[in-house]
Design a protein around this motif. Structure first.
Motif, PDB file in Angstrom:
ATOM      1  N   ILE A   1       0.869  -1.175   0.000  1.00 39.17           N
ATOM      2  CA  ILE A   1       0.000   0.000   0.000  1.00 39.17           C
ATOM      3  C   ILE A   1       0.904   1.223   0.000  1.00 39.17           C
ATOM      4  N   ILE A   2       0.643   2.148  -0.928  1.00 39.62           N
ATOM      5  CA  ILE A   2       1.596   3.228  -1.172  1.00 39.62           C
ATOM      6  C   ILE A   2       1.061   4.566  -0.680  1.00 39.62           C
ATOM      7  N   LEU A   3       1.919   5.276   0.039  1.00 40.25           N
ATOM      8  CA  LEU A   3       1.670   6.676   0.363  1.00 40.25           C
ATOM      9  C   LEU A   3       2.618   7.524  -0.482  1.00 40.25           C
TER      10      LEU A   3
ATOM     11  N   GLY B   1      -2.335   6.332  -1.279  1.00 36.48           N
ATOM     12  CA  GLY B   1      -2.703   7.488  -0.489  1.00 36.48           C
ATOM     13  C   GLY B   1      -1.642   8.559  -0.628  1.00 36.48           C
ATOM     14  N   TYR B   2      -1.708   9.555   0.236  1.00 37.47           N
ATOM     15  CA  TYR B   2      -0.758  10.669   0.177  1.00 37.47           C
ATOM     16  C   TYR B   2      -0.405  11.096   1.593  1.00 37.47           C
TER      17      TYR B   2
ATOM     18  N   GLY C   1      -7.271  10.458  -7.135  1.00 38.34           N
ATOM     19  CA  GLY C   1      -7.641   9.086  -6.804  1.00 38.34           C
ATOM     20  C   GLY C   1      -7.111   8.549  -5.504  1.00 38.34           C
ATOM     21  N   ALA C   2      -6.344   9.346  -4.742  1.00 33.43           N
ATOM     22  CA  ALA C   2      -5.839   8.865  -3.455  1.00 33.43           C
ATOM     23  C   ALA C   2      -7.008   8.487  -2.551  1.00 33.43           C
ATOM     24  N   LYS C   3      -6.903   7.330  -1.890  1.00 33.53           N
ATOM     25  CA  LYS C   3      -7.991   6.824  -1.058  1.00 33.53           C
ATOM     26  C   LYS C   3      -7.812   7.158   0.415  1.00 33.53           C
ATOM     27  N   PHE C   4      -6.623   7.560   0.814  1.00 31.52           N
ATOM     28  CA  PHE C   4      -6.430   7.948   2.204  1.00 31.52           C
ATOM     29  C   PHE C   4      -5.299   8.972   2.287  1.00 31.52           C
TER      30      PHE C   4
END
Length: 325
Positions: free
Chosen positions: A162-164, A191-192, A209-212
């Motif tokens: 999972i990528i931030l 996410g970011y 499109g970031a989800k979190f």
């Protein structure tokens, strides 16, 4: 996700207050960091200078600063219990091999590493043994290195990556937000993690499109310790989160459809056909018979072209009358 790793100050009472604040604000998760200054720093003399909101720049010995941020296992259990009681997901960044087993005892749903651990493959291998997903900050790696890390983690038994999206620059041309969409298209959950107070960048990340998104939360920006100056206090955090969620809702489902208000307003602001001259019943309907003016409750130009041109008037009209068909 409220980032409390620095702003808790290694103080259990403050950590609990921040967890309670995050829950009150309606966040979904909180993030802390598991530190072991002895294992992290080979050179114990390194110092770090950071700004504070009210006291100017402050310089600390980094070993002493990290030591002060550490919690005991008993304190970690209290933090975990507090999060569970408040319905918050607890995420803990693991910095050293010495903390892998301690983090594992907390029985969290995900592993987490920061940018500065992306080359620490031995620790990554140890984390992978529990089979859990790994949240990682990007920052220092390119796409090929990400692929290598993912392959290594999975081969060691780890779960999904999972990528931030992360960067450490104020230069807009280096921030590369479009990579969020590219990574999503490649199948990642993305996410970011912002490094400052430019909230509009967070909103842009959601639009891409970031989800979190995580944001640093403090009880007061005036606390003269590392991280508070660029954190959000509770009022700021509340406004930021409201805006963030509204951005997400505003994305919609991607289908081009009018709003109910637009449909209602179309009756006022669309244009209808009005006669520019007197016509008799049976006369041929031609385009030059009409002009088009508001409101839009009558027959539109589109309808005239598609349905009426070349047919005959079914009744007589006088100049200036709305055409009704």
């Amino acid at each position: 996700m409220a980032d409390l790793g620095l702003t808790c100050g290694g103080n259990l009472e403050r950590a609990v207050q921040l967890i309670e604040a995050a829950a009150h604000l309606g966040t979904d998760a909180v993030k802390f960091q598991m530190l072991d200054a002895e294992a992290l720093l080979g050179d114990k003399s390194v110092t770090y200078t950071y700004p504070t909101l009210t006291s100017g720049d402050r310089t600390e010995n980094m070993h002493e600063m990290f030591t002060a941020l550490a919690f005991s296992d008993e304190e970690w259990n209290i933090i975990k219990e507090e999060c569970v009681s408040k319905g918050l997901e607890l995420v803990v960044t693991c910095h050293t091999e010495s903390t892998v087993e301690r983090v594992e005892k907390l029985d969290l749903r995900v592993n987490k590493i920061c940018t500065w651990s992306l080359s620490h493959y031995r620790m990554i291998n140890q984390l992978a043994k529990n089979g859990k997903p790994l949240i990682l900050d990007t920052g220092t790696i390119n796409r090929n290195e990400l692929n290598e890390l993912e392959s290594y983690y999975r081969n060691a038994g780890g779960g999904d990556i999972i990528i931030l999206h992360d960067f450490h620059t104020d230069i807009a041309g280096e921030m590369n937000f479009r990579v969020i969409r590219e990574l999503i298209n490649s199948g990642y959950e993305v996410g970011y993690t912002p490094q400052g107070r430019k909230d509009w960048l967070d909103y842009m990340a959601i639009g891409l499109g970031a989800k979190f998104v995580e944001k640093r939360l403090t009880l007061s920006r005036e606390i003269p310790e590392n991280g508070h100056w660029k954190a959000h206090n509770m009022d700021e955090f509340s406004e930021w989160m409201t805006n963030l969620k509204e951005c997400y809702e505003a994305l919609g489902d991607g289908n081009l459809v009018p709003t109910q208000q637009d449909l209602k307003d179309a009756e006022k602001y669309y244009k209808s056909a009005w006669l520019v001259k007197d016509v008799e019943k049976g006369e041929l309907i031609k385009d030059e018979c009409f002009e088009f003016k508001r409101p839009g409750v009558g027959i539109s130009s589109k309808q005239i072209i598609e349905r009426f041109l070349g047919t005959n008037f079914k009744k007589s009209y006088i100049k200036g009358e709305m055409f009704t068909g």
